[in-house]
Design a protein around this motif. Structure first.
Motif, PDB file in Angstrom:
ATOM      1  N   GLU A   1       2.180  -2.778 -19.292  1.00  0.00           N
ATOM      2  CA  GLU A   1       2.693  -2.801 -20.664  1.00  0.00           C
ATOM      3  C   GLU A   1       2.317  -4.094 -21.388  1.00  0.00           C
ATOM      4  OE1 GLU A   1       6.923  -2.541 -20.263  1.00  0.00           O
ATOM      5  OE2 GLU A   1       6.854  -0.523 -19.429  1.00  0.00           O
ATOM      6  N   LEU A   2       1.771  -5.054 -20.651  1.00  0.00           N
ATOM      7  CA  LEU A   2       1.562  -6.383 -21.237  1.00  0.00           C
ATOM      8  C   LEU A   2       0.263  -6.481 -22.013  1.00  0.00           C
ATOM      9  CD1 LEU A   2       2.581  -8.608 -18.182  1.00  0.00           C
ATOM     10  CD2 LEU A   2       4.006  -7.951 -20.121  1.00  0.00           C
TER      11      LEU A   2
ATOM     12  N   GLU B   1       0.835  -1.212   0.000  1.00  0.00           N
ATOM     13  CA  GLU B   1       0.000   0.000   0.000  1.00  0.00           C
ATOM     14  C   GLU B   1       0.869   1.260   0.000  1.00  0.00           C
ATOM     15  OE1 GLU B   1      -3.180   0.621  -0.341  1.00  0.00           O
ATOM     16  OE2 GLU B   1      -3.698  -1.492  -0.519  1.00  0.00           O
ATOM     17  N   LEU B   2       1.951   1.215   0.772  1.00  0.00           N
ATOM     18  CA  LEU B   2       2.829   2.391   0.830  1.00  0.00           C
ATOM     19  C   LEU B   2       3.515   2.611  -0.519  1.00  0.00           C
ATOM     20  CD1 LEU B   2       4.397   1.999   4.391  1.00  0.00           C
ATOM     21  CD2 LEU B   2       2.538   3.500   3.682  1.00  0.00           C
ATOM     22  N   LYS B   3       3.862   1.502  -1.157  1.00  0.00           N
ATOM     23  CA  LYS B   3       4.491   1.604  -2.480  1.00  0.00           C
ATOM     24  C   LYS B   3       3.524   2.249  -3.469  1.00  0.00           C
ATOM     25  CE  LYS B   3       7.684  -1.687  -4.312  1.00  0.00           C
ATOM     26  NZ  LYS B   3       7.946  -3.095  -4.641  1.00  0.00           N
ATOM     27  N   GLN B   4       2.265   1.902  -3.318  1.00  0.00           N
ATOM     28  CA  GLN B   4       1.251   2.465  -4.204  1.00  0.00           C
ATOM     29  C   GLN B   4       0.980   3.942  -3.925  1.00  0.00           C
ATOM     30  OE1 GLN B   4      -2.274  -0.237  -4.016  1.00  0.00           O
ATOM     31  NE2 GLN B   4      -1.861  -0.265  -6.194  1.00  0.00           N
TER      32      GLN B   4
ATOM     33  N   GLY C   1      -1.372  -1.307 -11.337  1.00  0.00           N
ATOM     34  CA  GLY C   1      -0.713  -0.747 -12.509  1.00  0.00           C
ATOM     35  C   GLY C   1       0.772  -0.486 -12.358  1.00  0.00           C
ATOM     36  N   ASN C   2       1.209  -0.149 -11.150  1.00  0.00           N
ATOM     37  CA  ASN C   2       2.613   0.250 -11.006  1.00  0.00           C
ATOM     38  C   ASN C   2       3.546  -0.932 -10.768  1.00  0.00           C
ATOM     39  OD1 ASN C   2       1.581  -0.391  -8.550  1.00  0.00           O
ATOM     40  ND2 ASN C   2       2.519   1.295  -7.441  1.00  0.00           N
ATOM     41  N   MET C   3       3.025  -2.137 -10.898  1.00  0.00           N
ATOM     42  CA  MET C   3       3.843  -3.307 -10.557  1.00  0.00           C
ATOM     43  C   MET C   3       4.537  -3.914 -11.763  1.00  0.00           C
ATOM     44  SD  MET C   3       1.803  -5.725  -7.956  1.00  0.00           S
ATOM     45  CE  MET C   3       1.936  -5.526  -6.204  1.00  0.00           C
ATOM     46  N   ARG C   4       5.719  -4.442 -11.516  1.00  0.00           N
ATOM     47  CA  ARG C   4       6.350  -5.292 -12.510  1.00  0.00           C
ATOM     48  C   ARG C   4       5.810  -6.707 -12.316  1.00  0.00           C
ATOM     49  NH1 ARG C   4      10.645  -2.768 -14.947  1.00  0.00           N
ATOM     50  NH2 ARG C   4      11.315  -0.885 -13.891  1.00  0.00           N
TER      51      ARG C   4
END
Lengths: 259, 294
Positions: free
Chosen positions: B130-131, A5-8, B90-93
């Motif tokens: 991106e996938l 959550e913090l990363k987000q 969305g921000n994950m690899r």
């Protein structure tokens, strides 16, 4: 979960901190100039009547740094903090359904109560981080202008702001559990209503009852800095509202259908 | 053999709209169980009720002999779930998404995830946003299969996967099954069910139409009849009627004796009666008889 959550949320927190912090620094940089032209400004302000009351100018001495900080910097932090807390709180649960991640998340072996707890913790950490950064911006500006505030009033004011933001986030967390998407608009609407209720309460005695509704009443710079204390009763009431919001959020989220 | 899934009179309404109604089925340990139905039939509602995402209006869902309402965490720890439309942060690899999933199981899944990524040709360093749809499906697939599950619940698992990847996926499925895992495979690709499942349930309008061995469903009363030299047969109900140029082909579910009697006196040049593929059996369960009977 907390780390996730913090990363987000850290980028959003940084952006809000930068926006509010820079505005506060900008206001503080104007203060020495304002002090030089205090007499004509005071005359002008006296003519504003209700508008001056709305922003607490009738109770604070804006010729002195702490009073000025309570009005101008407080205005930026008050609005910015309310909106950030409301948007954060309203989105924290509903974003999972809006992004279609709830189905995946809630089929991992994690209870919905745990999800709520970690998300609430993340909100609290992000709000704390936001306030720390804003305070750091202010503290960096004081030596530049060569003046320092009344530290106790300054600390109490920021504490009140943090409590207000936590209250709003708690209420919005409850709202979030009832939402499926579109949380940002609702968050902004809640912040807007609470802020203007606070302003209305400052303008007229007839709207004094709003003190028991909006957290702006106990967190307003004019209230905290002029008394150099917090209104314990109103703070307790605010905490109670937050507790009700959080309890409602837990209750709803635990029985909610994830579509 | 132990019952891994037991649904008993499961009913779920969305307001006034029917989701599923009195749905009951059992899946035994070690089975590859097919769950067939068109869009909107209630497949996903069944799965979501089974996994505790939806609160059923009535009925019970038990997995591993425990109620999903009271032992959700114990159950989900033993399940690998592949949703039909996986959502990602969305921000994950890809690597982060898989690690995030693994973090809930208390297992070190890095080696398994790496092997699966190689097998499905998935670049773990890419951002999920991106996938392509197919590659996103693979992320979800790896996330579901990287930990050691006893039951895999797969909702339309092959949609978006290219044929090569589909083949690889079913090989993986069979490996897991050989290792002892039970598979619940929801699909509307009938060929998949026929090829890989031992038993299947057919759902229509929220209710179970049939639950049986796949071979039995295919060889049930319905037959594919192809006749050369005849274009009309009086008094015989024909479904899925197709004109073949020199004759007709249709699905027939009545007594064979009646058909033979009706054919007497007609200029039949050739007649074949075969067990239909699952597609035809499926049509039998789905089509409204009034529309199809000629």
């Amino acid at each position: 979960m907390l780390k996730h959550e913090l990363k987000q949320g850290w980028k959003g927190m940084l952006l809000w901190s930068l926006a509010v912090g820079i505005m506060i620094v900008f206001c503080l940089m104007l203060f020495p100039e304002l002090q030089k032209q205090l007499a004509p400004i005071q005359t002008m302000m006296q003519g504003l009547g209700g508008i001056a009351s709305a922003f607490g100018m009738d109770r604070l001495n804006y010729g002195e740094l702490t009073g000025f900080y309570g009005i101008y910097a407080g205005f930026m932090l008050g609005i910015g903090g309310m909106f950030y807390a409301a948007i954060l709180g309203c989105g924290i649960l509903s974003k999972e359904e809006a992004q279609h991640t709830a189905e995946t998340l809630l089929t991992y072996p994690v209870s919905r109560s745990s999800v709520c707890i970690w998300k609430l913790t993340a909100v609290a950490v992000l709000l704390f981080g936001f306030n720390v950064l804003v305070v750091l911006f202010s503290m960096a500006a004081f030596p530049i202008i060569g003046q320092f505030p009344h530290w106790k009033a300054f600390a109490l004011y920021h504490l009140a702001q943090l409590i207000m933001q936590l209250e709003i986030a708690g209420i919005c967390f409850g709202v979030s559990a009832f939402l499926r998407k579109g949380s940002g608009t609702i968050g902004m609407a809640i912040a807007f209503v609470l802020y203007f209720l606070g302003i209305a309460g400052n303008i007229t005695e007839r709207a004094a009852f709003v003190r028991y509704i909006t957290p702006y009443a106990y967190a307003d710079g004019a209230s905290v800095i002029s008394r150099v204390s917090l209104d314990g009763g109103l703070v307790a009431l605010g905490i109670a509202y937050a507790a009700v919001g959080i309890a409602a959020g837990f209750w709803k989220y635990n029985k909610k259908d994830i579509l | 053999m132990a019952e891994i899934i037991r649904l008993c009179n499961l009913t779920k309404y969305y307001g006034k709209h029917r989701g599923i109604e009195n749905l009951s089925l059992q899946v035994q340990e070690g089975e590859i169980f097919g769950f067939i139905g068109p869009n909107g039939a209630g497949k996903s509602t069944t799965i979501r009720s089974m996994l505790g995402l939806l609160q059923p209006d009535s009925g019970t869902a038990e997995l591993f002999g425990k109620s999903i309402q009271t032992a959700k965490l114990d159950i989900l720890r033993r399940v690998g779930y592949l949703p039909s439309e996986p959502g990602f942060y969305g921000n994950m690899r890809v690597r982060d998404a898989m690690q995030f999933a693994a973090s809930f199981y208390g297992e070190d899944c890095r080696s398994a995830a790496e092997t699966l990524c190689e097998r499905f040709k998935l670049d773990a360093g890419k951002h999920v946003q991106e996938l392509s749809l197919g590659n996103r499906k693979k992320v979800s697939l790896v996330s579901a299969f990287q930990h050691r599950a006893e039951l895999y619940v797969l909702d339309e698992p092959t949609s978006g996967l290219d044929p090569l990847m589909q083949k690889e996926f079913f090989e993986l499925l069979q490996e897991k099954n050989r290792e002892g895992a039970t598979i619940f495979l929801s699909s509307h690709v009938l060929g998949e069910i026929q090829k890989y499942c031992s038993r299947a349930a057919v759902i229509r309008d929220g209710s179970l139409v049939v639950c049986d061995d796949v071979a039995h469903i295919c060889s049930s009363t319905i037959k594919r009849v192809t006749i050369r030299g005849v274009e009309e047969i009086a008094g015989i109900p024909m479904r899925n009627l197709q004109k073949t140029g020199d004759g007709i082909s249709f699905l027939y579910s009545g007594p064979v004796q009646e058909l033979i009697t009706a054919l007497q006196g007609l200029p039949v040049e050739d007649l074949t009666i075969t067990e239909p593929p699952l597609e035809d059996a499926f049509l039998h369960f789905y089509t409204d008889s009034e529309d199809e009977i000629c």
